[in-house]
Design a protein around this motif. Structure first.
Motif, PDB file in Angstrom:
ATOM      1  N   LEU A 278       0.834  -1.202   0.000  1.00  0.00           N
ATOM      2  CA  LEU A 278       0.000   0.000   0.000  1.00  0.00           C
ATOM      3  C   LEU A 278       0.870   1.255   0.000  1.00  0.00           C
ATOM      4  CD1 LEU A 278      -2.777  -0.986   2.593  1.00  0.00           C
ATOM      5  CD2 LEU A 278      -3.020  -0.825   0.103  1.00  0.00           C
ATOM      6  N   LYS A 279       1.850   1.280   0.868  1.00  0.00           N
ATOM      7  CA  LYS A 279       2.683   2.475   1.034  1.00  0.00           C
ATOM      8  C   LYS A 279       3.543   2.774  -0.186  1.00  0.00           C
ATOM      9  CE  LYS A 279       3.309   1.704   6.016  1.00  0.00           C
ATOM     10  NZ  LYS A 279       4.289   1.319   7.059  1.00  0.00           N
ATOM     11  N   ARG A 280       4.055   1.716  -0.838  1.00  0.00           N
ATOM     12  CA  ARG A 280       5.090   1.922  -1.852  1.00  0.00           C
ATOM     13  C   ARG A 280       4.667   1.583  -3.268  1.00  0.00           C
ATOM     14  NH1 ARG A 280       6.714  -0.609   2.658  1.00  0.00           N
ATOM     15  NH2 ARG A 280       7.910   0.699   4.081  1.00  0.00           N
ATOM     16  N   ALA A 281       3.426   1.084  -3.440  1.00  0.00           N
ATOM     17  CA  ALA A 281       3.012   0.694  -4.786  1.00  0.00           C
ATOM     18  C   ALA A 281       1.548   0.980  -5.074  1.00  0.00           C
ATOM     19  CB  ALA A 281       3.307  -0.796  -5.008  1.00  0.00           C
ATOM     20  N   TYR A 282       0.638   0.465  -4.255  1.00  0.00           N
ATOM     21  CA  TYR A 282      -0.773   0.468  -4.612  1.00  0.00           C
ATOM     22  C   TYR A 282      -1.528   1.725  -4.191  1.00  0.00           C
ATOM     23  CZ  TYR A 282      -0.035  -4.582  -5.261  1.00  0.00           C
ATOM     24  OH  TYR A 282       0.426  -5.813  -5.664  1.00  0.00           O
ATOM     25  N   ALA A 283      -1.100   2.359  -3.105  1.00  0.00           N
ATOM     26  CA  ALA A 283      -1.859   3.502  -2.581  1.00  0.00           C
ATOM     27  C   ALA A 283      -0.895   4.534  -2.011  1.00  0.00           C
ATOM     28  CB  ALA A 283      -2.846   3.037  -1.518  1.00  0.00           C
ATOM     29  N   THR A 284       0.039   4.950  -2.839  1.00  0.00           N
ATOM     30  CA  THR A 284       1.139   5.787  -2.375  1.00  0.00           C
ATOM     31  C   THR A 284       0.702   7.181  -1.913  1.00  0.00           C
ATOM     32  OG1 THR A 284       1.547   6.458  -4.672  1.00  0.00           O
ATOM     33  CG2 THR A 284       2.820   4.595  -3.821  1.00  0.00           C
ATOM     34  N   ASP A 285      -0.433   7.670  -2.418  1.00  0.00           N
ATOM     35  CA  ASP A 285      -0.874   9.009  -2.048  1.00  0.00           C
ATOM     36  C   ASP A 285      -2.016   8.980  -1.042  1.00  0.00           C
ATOM     37  OD1 ASP A 285      -2.863   8.016  -3.642  1.00  0.00           O
ATOM     38  OD2 ASP A 285      -3.025   9.778  -4.933  1.00  0.00           O
ATOM     39  N   GLN A 286      -2.195   7.845  -0.340  1.00  0.00           N
ATOM     40  CA  GLN A 286      -3.313   7.713   0.587  1.00  0.00           C
ATOM     41  C   GLN A 286      -2.859   7.630   2.046  1.00  0.00           C
ATOM     42  OE1 GLN A 286      -5.601   4.379  -0.910  1.00  0.00           O
ATOM     43  NE2 GLN A 286      -5.904   5.364  -2.896  1.00  0.00           N
ATOM     44  N   SER A 287      -1.713   8.215   2.352  1.00  0.00           N
ATOM     45  CA  SER A 287      -1.234   8.251   3.734  1.00  0.00           C
ATOM     46  C   SER A 287      -2.277   8.933   4.618  1.00  0.00           C
ATOM     47  CB  SER A 287       0.088   9.006   3.815  1.00  0.00           C
ATOM     48  OG  SER A 287       0.555   9.064   5.146  1.00  0.00           O
ATOM     49  N   GLY A 288      -2.568   8.310   5.748  1.00  0.00           N
ATOM     50  CA  GLY A 288      -3.563   8.849   6.661  1.00  0.00           C
ATOM     51  C   GLY A 288      -4.972   8.376   6.396  1.00  0.00           C
TER      52      GLY A 288
END
Length: 427
Positions: A278-288
């Protein structure tokens, strides 16, 4: 679980005063020199490469050549099997958990119980189920556990909020405490043909069977598709499919991967390592926007394993001393495990690491949640499953059954019968 969480809280409170360092049993001589080869798969090859500067601070005279083959149970497995049969191959090789039963009986693995390795002196420092996976009936230790995959439910709390559902992990866990509530409440998260509760039905079946400790085969090699949990899990898949909760995307396909970035999947049930994707490939701009809660439970048990890997030394290695230095350092060294956890979300099988402050921190990607409060109890409570060298055959047959039930192509009875017949034909 409450006692474990209290322990974590106490650890956090005392971390400023003292943080224990990991024990380094049987640490190899740091003056060892030579070159060794290591075989693995992506992205372990990248992980190992990133660790080399730190490893060489401890072992400056050892050169490690890492080679990654695509996919653990495809090209990598084929190359490793050929190497074992031909008496060639690397000094050190990885073993993915689904391949362990197929590979561990091969005589080409060094017995790490013997001197100078003496792994029997500290093997109990690893998660118990991983120890049973690498220990043969006569006591031989074929590899050391590297990482596990304690499972949980990753969820988009902004989507939950939009649907009018609770968003805090404890509240979400209480709301979705079992698979009936997961399906019923999950209907509120769905937007027909635009957003789904879950990516595929396999996530449901895999978690439910693991929570009951039921494998594909028993210790005597008997197929277990007649166990009630398989029928129960497929019934949940049927209900979820009929309610439109399961996406049309094939797991691991580009469409499925892109669904996370597009906000089309509200939850996902995998091991903690999925957070790295999630963090590095699939949802990189969804932090939080993501959080983690306990998975829905089966008969009150909410813990399941999802993945894991091991690492061993081949008898054909020409520098077993250097190979052991690398293997031992990789799976027990504090800085090694820290970097693997914080850079790649790889969960240590080495139990003393779970008490370290670098595993118990407020992760900004999860809105400041300490997700180890979810995963640490899972690792401690997981029910071991039986591994069998025919697991891949059973997995493929059951995957077909799941997809057919989810799409309404077959009834649960029809899908189970077809899966059982397929496996038995290949046994």
């Amino acid at each position: 679980m409450k006692l474990w969480l209290k322990g974590l809280a106490a650890l956090s409170l005392g971390a400023a005063l003292a943080v224990p360092t990991l024990a380094q049993e049987a640490t190899p001589n740091t003056d060892i020199s030579g070159t060794i080869s290591v075989w693995t798969w992506p992205n372990n090859d990248r992980t190992f490469a990133a660790l080399m500067p730190t490893f060489n601070e401890a072992y400056p005279n050892i050169t490690v050549n890492v080679q990654g083959f695509p996919t653990a149970n495809d090209a990598y497995l084929n190359n490793l099997q050929r190497a074992l049969l031909s008496g060639s191959g690397p000094d050190v090789a990885m073993i993915e958990i689904s391949m362990m039963a197929l590979l561990r009986e091969r005589p080409q693995w060094v017995d790490l119980r013997q001197a100078p390795y003496n792994a029997g002196e500290f093997i109990e420092d690893f998660a118990p189920f991983t120890v049973s996976n690498v220990t043969l009936s006569e006591g031989k230790i074929v590899a050391l556990p590297k990482h596990t995959g304690p499972g949980g439910m990753f969820y988009r709390h902004d989507i939950f909020e939009e649907a009018g559902l609770p968003t805090e992990p404890e509240e979400v866990a209480a709301l979705l405490s079992d698979w009936d509530s997961f399906i019923e409440e999950g209907k509120k998260l769905v937007v027909p043909n635009e957003r789904w509760l879950i990516g595929n039905g396999e996530e449901i079946l895999r978690a439910m069977t693991a929570q009951t400790g039921i494998s594909y085969f028993d210790a005597d090699g008997n197929l277990l598709f007649d166990e009630p949990v398989y029928r129960e899990a497929l019934e949940r898949v049927r209900e979820a499919g009929e309610a439109g909760l399961i996406s049309p995307f094939t797991a691991w396909s580009p469409e499925w991967q892109g669904a996370f970035q597009r906000g089309q999947l509200a939850t996902v049930l995998y091991g903690n390592w999925f957070g790295g994707l999630l963090k590095r490939a699939y949802a990189t701009d969804q932090s939080g926007q993501w959080a983690v809660a306990s998975a829905p439970g089966t008969d009150g048990n909410r813990s399941f394993n999802s993945g894991g890997d091991y690492i061993g030394i081949l008898e054909t290695s020409q520098n077993k001393e250097a190979a052991w230095a690398f293997v031992h350092w990789l799976v027990t060294n504090d800085e090694s495990l820290k970097q693997q956890y914080q850079n790649d979300d790889l969960y240590p099988a080495y139990m003393p690491a779970l008490e370290q402050d670098w595993m118990n921190f407020e992760d900004p990607y999860y809105g400041g949640q300490n997700v180890n409060e979810i995963f640490a109890p899972v690792q401690a409570e997981m029910v071991p499953v039986e591994l069998d060298e025919r697991d891949t055959i059973a997995i493929a047959a059951m995957r077909t059954a799941i997809n057919n039930v989810a799409r309404g192509v077959a009834t649960v009875d029809e899908a189970l019968a077809a899966a059982k017949a397929e496996v038995e034909a290949k046994m």
